[in-house]
Motif scaffolding. Structure first.
Motif, PDB file in Angstrom:
ATOM      1  N   VAL A   1       0.843  -1.195   0.000  1.00  0.00           N
ATOM      2  CA  VAL A   1       0.000   0.000   0.000  1.00  0.00           C
ATOM      3  C   VAL A   1       0.878   1.245   0.000  1.00  0.00           C
ATOM      4  CG1 VAL A   1      -1.711   1.309   1.316  1.00  0.00           C
ATOM      5  CG2 VAL A   1      -1.938  -1.169   1.107  1.00  0.00           C
ATOM      6  N   GLU A   2       1.968   1.198   0.755  1.00  0.00           N
ATOM      7  CA  GLU A   2       2.859   2.351   0.848  1.00  0.00           C
ATOM      8  C   GLU A   2       3.512   2.651  -0.500  1.00  0.00           C
ATOM      9  OE1 GLU A   2       1.603   1.046   4.518  1.00  0.00           O
ATOM     10  OE2 GLU A   2       2.723  -0.166   3.050  1.00  0.00           O
ATOM     11  N   ALA A   3       3.961   1.605  -1.195  1.00  0.00           N
ATOM     12  CA  ALA A   3       4.572   1.802  -2.518  1.00  0.00           C
ATOM     13  C   ALA A   3       3.554   2.345  -3.504  1.00  0.00           C
ATOM     14  CB  ALA A   3       5.164   0.501  -3.021  1.00  0.00           C
ATOM     15  N   ALA A   4       2.324   1.845  -3.428  1.00  0.00           N
ATOM     16  CA  ALA A   4       1.269   2.361  -4.298  1.00  0.00           C
ATOM     17  C   ALA A   4       1.005   3.831  -4.011  1.00  0.00           C
ATOM     18  CB  ALA A   4      -0.006   1.535  -4.122  1.00  0.00           C
ATOM     19  N   ALA A   5       0.981   4.190  -2.730  1.00  0.00           N
ATOM     20  CA  ALA A   5       0.717   5.580  -2.353  1.00  0.00           C
ATOM     21  C   ALA A   5       1.791   6.515  -2.906  1.00  0.00           C
ATOM     22  CB  ALA A   5       0.648   5.696  -0.833  1.00  0.00           C
ATOM     23  N   ASP A   6       3.035   6.069  -2.911  1.00  0.00           N
ATOM     24  CA  ASP A   6       4.131   6.892  -3.438  1.00  0.00           C
ATOM     25  C   ASP A   6       4.000   7.136  -4.935  1.00  0.00           C
ATOM     26  OD1 ASP A   6       5.320   7.101  -0.956  1.00  0.00           O
ATOM     27  OD2 ASP A   6       6.699   5.428  -1.289  1.00  0.00           O
ATOM     28  N   SER A   7       3.275   6.280  -5.630  1.00  0.00           N
ATOM     29  CA  SER A   7       3.178   6.368  -7.089  1.00  0.00           C
ATOM     30  C   SER A   7       2.063   7.290  -7.547  1.00  0.00           C
ATOM     31  CB  SER A   7       2.939   4.967  -7.673  1.00  0.00           C
ATOM     32  OG  SER A   7       3.973   4.084  -7.320  1.00  0.00           O
ATOM     33  N   ILE A   8       1.212   7.734  -6.624  1.00  0.00           N
ATOM     34  CA  ILE A   8      -0.012   8.444  -6.991  1.00  0.00           C
ATOM     35  C   ILE A   8       0.137   9.943  -6.816  1.00  0.00           C
ATOM     36  CG2 ILE A   8      -2.440   8.748  -6.376  1.00  0.00           C
ATOM     37  CD1 ILE A   8      -2.465   5.815  -5.507  1.00  0.00           C
ATOM     38  N   GLY A   9      -0.406  10.690  -7.751  1.00  0.00           N
ATOM     39  CA  GLY A   9      -0.536  12.136  -7.615  1.00  0.00           C
ATOM     40  C   GLY A   9       0.671  12.907  -8.121  1.00  0.00           C
ATOM     41  N   GLU A  10       0.479  14.213  -8.289  1.00  0.00           N
ATOM     42  CA  GLU A  10       1.541  15.060  -8.808  1.00  0.00           C
ATOM     43  C   GLU A  10       2.726  15.147  -7.858  1.00  0.00           C
ATOM     44  OE1 GLU A  10       0.282  18.849 -10.183  1.00  0.00           O
ATOM     45  OE2 GLU A  10      -1.312  18.055 -11.468  1.00  0.00           O
ATOM     46  N   ASN A  11       2.487  14.930  -6.582  1.00  0.00           N
ATOM     47  CA  ASN A  11       3.596  14.944  -5.621  1.00  0.00           C
ATOM     48  C   ASN A  11       4.254  13.575  -5.494  1.00  0.00           C
ATOM     49  OD1 ASN A  11       3.198  17.691  -4.973  1.00  0.00           O
ATOM     50  ND2 ASN A  11       1.579  17.147  -3.517  1.00  0.00           N
ATOM     51  N   GLY A  12       3.676  12.585  -6.164  1.00  0.00           N
ATOM     52  CA  GLY A  12       4.283  11.262  -6.196  1.00  0.00           C
ATOM     53  C   GLY A  12       4.904  11.024  -7.552  1.00  0.00           C
ATOM     54  N   ASP A  13       4.541   9.899  -8.156  1.00  0.00           N
ATOM     55  CA  ASP A  13       5.122   9.564  -9.465  1.00  0.00           C
ATOM     56  C   ASP A  13       4.196   9.898 -10.617  1.00  0.00           C
ATOM     57  OD1 ASP A  13       7.250   8.562  -8.012  1.00  0.00           O
ATOM     58  OD2 ASP A  13       6.394   6.545  -7.931  1.00  0.00           O
ATOM     59  N   GLY A  14       3.047  10.499 -10.324  1.00  0.00           N
ATOM     60  CA  GLY A  14       2.186  11.009 -11.374  1.00  0.00           C
ATOM     61  C   GLY A  14       1.031  10.135 -11.790  1.00  0.00           C
ATOM     62  N   LEU A  15       0.939   8.892 -11.289  1.00  0.00           N
ATOM     63  CA  LEU A  15      -0.210   8.055 -11.627  1.00  0.00           C
ATOM     64  C   LEU A  15      -1.448   8.580 -10.912  1.00  0.00           C
ATOM     65  CD1 LEU A  15       1.295   4.447 -11.361  1.00  0.00           C
ATOM     66  CD2 LEU A  15       1.108   5.915 -13.383  1.00  0.00           C
ATOM     67  N   ASP A  16      -2.616   8.406 -11.523  1.00  0.00           N
ATOM     68  CA  ASP A  16      -3.862   8.832 -10.878  1.00  0.00           C
ATOM     69  C   ASP A  16      -4.305   7.835  -9.817  1.00  0.00           C
ATOM     70  OD1 ASP A  16      -4.116  11.166 -12.388  1.00  0.00           O
ATOM     71  OD2 ASP A  16      -5.032  10.071 -14.044  1.00  0.00           O
ATOM     72  N   MET A  17      -4.073   6.564 -10.075  1.00  0.00           N
ATOM     73  CA  MET A  17      -4.453   5.524  -9.118  1.00  0.00           C
ATOM     74  C   MET A  17      -3.708   4.256  -9.484  1.00  0.00           C
ATOM     75  SD  MET A  17      -8.372   4.964 -10.457  1.00  0.00           S
ATOM     76  CE  MET A  17      -8.538   6.339 -11.597  1.00  0.00           C
ATOM     77  N   VAL A  18      -3.773   3.281  -8.585  1.00  0.00           N
ATOM     78  CA  VAL A  18      -3.019   2.037  -8.751  1.00  0.00           C
ATOM     79  C   VAL A  18      -3.922   0.861  -8.416  1.00  0.00           C
ATOM     80  CG1 VAL A  18      -1.195   0.639  -7.675  1.00  0.00           C
ATOM     81  CG2 VAL A  18      -0.722   3.003  -8.344  1.00  0.00           C
ATOM     82  N   PHE A  19      -3.829  -0.193  -9.227  1.00  0.00           N
ATOM     83  CA  PHE A  19      -4.422  -1.469  -8.845  1.00  0.00           C
ATOM     84  C   PHE A  19      -3.471  -2.124  -7.843  1.00  0.00           C
ATOM     85  CE2 PHE A  19      -6.501  -1.454 -13.206  1.00  0.00           C
ATOM     86  CZ  PHE A  19      -7.776  -1.240 -12.721  1.00  0.00           C
ATOM     87  N   GLN A  20      -3.832  -2.022  -6.578  1.00  0.00           N
ATOM     88  CA  GLN A  20      -3.030  -2.617  -5.500  1.00  0.00           C
ATOM     89  C   GLN A  20      -3.784  -3.839  -5.003  1.00  0.00           C
ATOM     90  OE1 GLN A  20      -3.209  -3.124  -2.030  1.00  0.00           O
ATOM     91  NE2 GLN A  20      -1.026  -3.554  -1.810  1.00  0.00           N
ATOM     92  N   PHE A  21      -3.090  -4.976  -4.795  1.00  0.00           N
ATOM     93  CA  PHE A  21      -3.752  -6.267  -4.737  1.00  0.00           C
ATOM     94  C   PHE A  21      -3.846  -6.903  -3.352  1.00  0.00           C
ATOM     95  CE2 PHE A  21      -2.985  -5.768  -9.174  1.00  0.00           C
ATOM     96  CZ  PHE A  21      -3.908  -6.553  -9.829  1.00  0.00           C
ATOM     97  N   ASP A  22      -3.546  -6.171  -2.296  1.00  0.00           N
ATOM     98  CA  ASP A  22      -3.610  -6.801  -0.972  1.00  0.00           C
ATOM     99  C   ASP A  22      -4.968  -7.445  -0.720  1.00  0.00           C
ATOM    100  OD1 ASP A  22      -1.029  -6.163  -0.389  1.00  0.00           O
ATOM    101  OD2 ASP A  22      -1.475  -4.763   1.242  1.00  0.00           O
ATOM    102  N   HIS A  23      -6.035  -6.745  -1.056  1.00  0.00           N
ATOM    103  CA  HIS A  23      -7.370  -7.289  -0.792  1.00  0.00           C
ATOM    104  C   HIS A  23      -7.673  -8.490  -1.670  1.00  0.00           C
ATOM    105  CE1 HIS A  23      -7.976  -4.712  -4.246  1.00  0.00           C
ATOM    106  NE2 HIS A  23      -9.208  -5.145  -4.410  1.00  0.00           N
TER     107      HIS A  23
END
Length: 578
Positions: A281-303
């Protein structure tokens, strides 16, 4: 606060307010009777999609491909596979969607290409700039290695011990080049070498080419695998997927993603969702948004791993075991941590959601509509996979010969080779629970032998329950799963609280009830789900409300007040709190 009242929020975006519908073209609708779905077949169903109410179509790969992995092995990024139609067909589909204010996103598959792609053909010849477009390595002396690999020169094994996600080693030897190449997936899907700036520049060119054609974004396949560990070290041989710690979320992944955003994606009003199958979840969070890596959202699979065993999805003693309390904890952590979530319980790579997370027998309709309520009332962008809107279920694959999926076949072969099973029958139960082919059986439009999908012989078997589960019957029945999806989509479109509201979990330790509140300024919505096949009494919500209004429920007569009510099996109710 309804959608008709403008909401002045900095974080408003069209892709947050959208409902995405995923189409697996090969299995959606066949227009020419050859047994394979195609782009004209999708175009025939645009009015159906509009009537359902979805806003965005995610189109799985339709690029030119030899189809070793059903299109995820791309031979030419700028051509359409003949079996799917022509570029003119694709352009007509895009025009039809845009004319109805619907958008189109494409699959971006750039961790690897097909081994028939021009880049790979030139790379194996060491042709100019293409020489280092892929991961080419010398092998190891077999006497110095404690692992076995695919066939190579006598006395030589692969450069390291990494496993392929599709089973077997992640390396194959190429006779023409005289070296081994890396493929995290099938041997026909060599991994691109993202350390090479020329590779990154060419990938950016492909992205920009499609955006200039008018598409509205990308689902980015296996995007967490772009960066491999320096030196390609051996993986832990005791891991379920050896080497994955070195090829998922490698040292330069964030650099590569940010570069794509800064160089290309930031120049367009494009939606991006990254598939990160091994991300925390933490790695996915780092990838999201203009302050991250620019992705809008991530398919994260923990659930999606809530029913997995210690040794991965096939590691359970019995398939289908999972706990609601664990699902709630995982989902709630994602809701708290992620700037924006991609809401999904199904796609082309996993079994049917009602067979996995519901009851596909006695309570098929009830559990299908409960799951729909969950997906369409959480904070994030919901994804509906084709057929889920009518409650399609897993099929019964009676023999290995009925299976097409290379991942399933590779797993079976690995188990046979390891002596863990003696025959297909030993693993049939798991295949009928887990295989990706369940999501790929043709959409059931009618009760005809070809399910209204085709007049010919379908490329993959049609589910035998088409006579009672099909679109035609669902639309004719006002109380069907299909009509409930439509009502939910309309509700979400009307209520900003269900899109932008904050999420608060209630009753975290309850083993039957999944309850939560969505709050946006002075608006509140309460969602109560009895995620079980037994009645459940609602007690201890601790939510103050004066005369709550029922916004939607999946039974005809939902309780008018939640506290103290008894919810029936798989009953779902959404309340507006006064």
């Amino acid at each position: 606060m309804s959608r008709s009242e403008p909401l002045e929020r900095a974080d408003r975006a069209w892709w947050k307010e959208a409902v995405v519908y995923q189409i697996y073209p090969r299995s959606f609708n066949d227009s020419d009777g050859d047994g394979v779905g195609d782009i004209p077949g999708i175009a025939e169903k645009v009015d159906y999609l509009e009537r359902l109410g979805v806003d965005v179509i995610w189109l799985c790969p339709v690029y030119d491909s030899p189809n070793h992995d059903n299109g995820y092995d791309i031979r030419d990024y700028r051509s359409i596979l003949d079996a799917f139609g022509t570029m003119a067909d694709w352009e007509e589909l895009l025009e039809k969607l845009h004319a109805r204010d619907m958008r189109l996103i494409m699959d971006l598959v750039v961790n690897h290409t097909s081994s028939e792609h021009e880049w790979f053909r030139r790379s194996r010849r060491r042709d100019g700039k293409y020489e280092d477009y892929y991961h080419w390595e010398e092998g190891r002396p077999a006497a110095e290695a404690d692992y076995e690999t695919a066939d190579g020169p006598a006395g030589e094994v692969a450069p390291n011990n990494w496993d392929s996600i599709f089973g077997g080693p992640a390396w194959s030897y190429d006779e023409e080049r005289g070296q081994w190449y890396l493929h995290i997936f099938d041997a026909h899907q060599p991994d691109l070498n993202w350390r090479n700036p020329a590779v990154r520049a060419d990938v950016e060119g492909e992205i920009e080419w499609w955006l200039e054609k008018g598409i509205d974004g990308f689902r980015m396949d296996a995007i967490d695998l772009l960066s491999k560990a320096e030196g390609l070290p051996d993986g832990d041989p005791d891991d379920a997927l050896v080497g994955s710690e070195h090829y998922s979320h490698g040292p330069r992944l964030r650099e590569y993603l940010r570069e794509l955003y800064d160089d290309v994606l930031s120049n367009y009003d494009a939606m991006t969702v990254g598939e990160m199958g091994m991300a925390s979840v933490e790695a996915a969070a780092d990838s999201i948004g203009e302050n991250g890596d620019g992705l809008d959202m991530v398919f994260q699979f923990d659930h999606m791993n809530v029913d997995a065993g210690e040794n991965g999805p096939w590691g359970r003693a019995e398939p289908g075991e999972w706990k609601l309390t664990e699902l709630k904890e995982i989902v709630s952590r994602k809701q708290r941590r992620l700037e924006w979530d991609a809401l999904f319980l199904s796609n082309h790579d996993v079994p049917r959601l009602v067979s996995r997370f519901g009851d596909d027998d006695r309570y098929r309709e009830e559990s299908a509509t409960l799951i729909a309520t969950f997906l369409l009332t959480m904070r994030g962008t919901p994804y509906v996979y084709q057929g889920d809107e009518i409650g399609m279920t897993n099929a019964d694959f009676r023999s290995r010969e009925e299976i097409d999926d290379p991942q399933t076949l590779g797993t079976i072969d690995d188990l046979l080779e390891a002596g863990a099973i003696d025959s297909y029958e030993d693993v049939r139960e798991f295949v009928n629970y887990r295989s990706r082919d369940h999501a790929r059986t043709p959409v059931q439009w009618t009760d005809s032998p070809g399910a209204g999908f085709t007049d010919g012989e379908p490329w993959l078997k049609v589910n035998e329950n088409r006579s009672r589960i099909n679109v035609e019957a669902a639309i004719a029945n006002g109380d069907s799963v299909w009509h409930y999806y439509r009502r939910l989509i309309e509700l979400r479109d009307a209520e900003d609280v269900l899109v932008y509201g904050e999420y608060d979990l209630l009753l975290p330790e309850d083993e039957q009830l999944f309850a939560y509140v969505r709050t946006l300024e002075d608006e509140r919505a309460l969602i109560v789900l009895n995620w079980s096949a037994e009645p459940a009494v609602v007690d201890g919500l601790g939510v103050a409300a004066d005369g709550p209004d029922v916004l939607v429920g999946n039974y005809d007569d939902p309780p008018t007040a939640p506290e103290g009510s008894e919810l029936r099996p798989y009953e779902a109710v959404v309340y507006r709190l006064g």
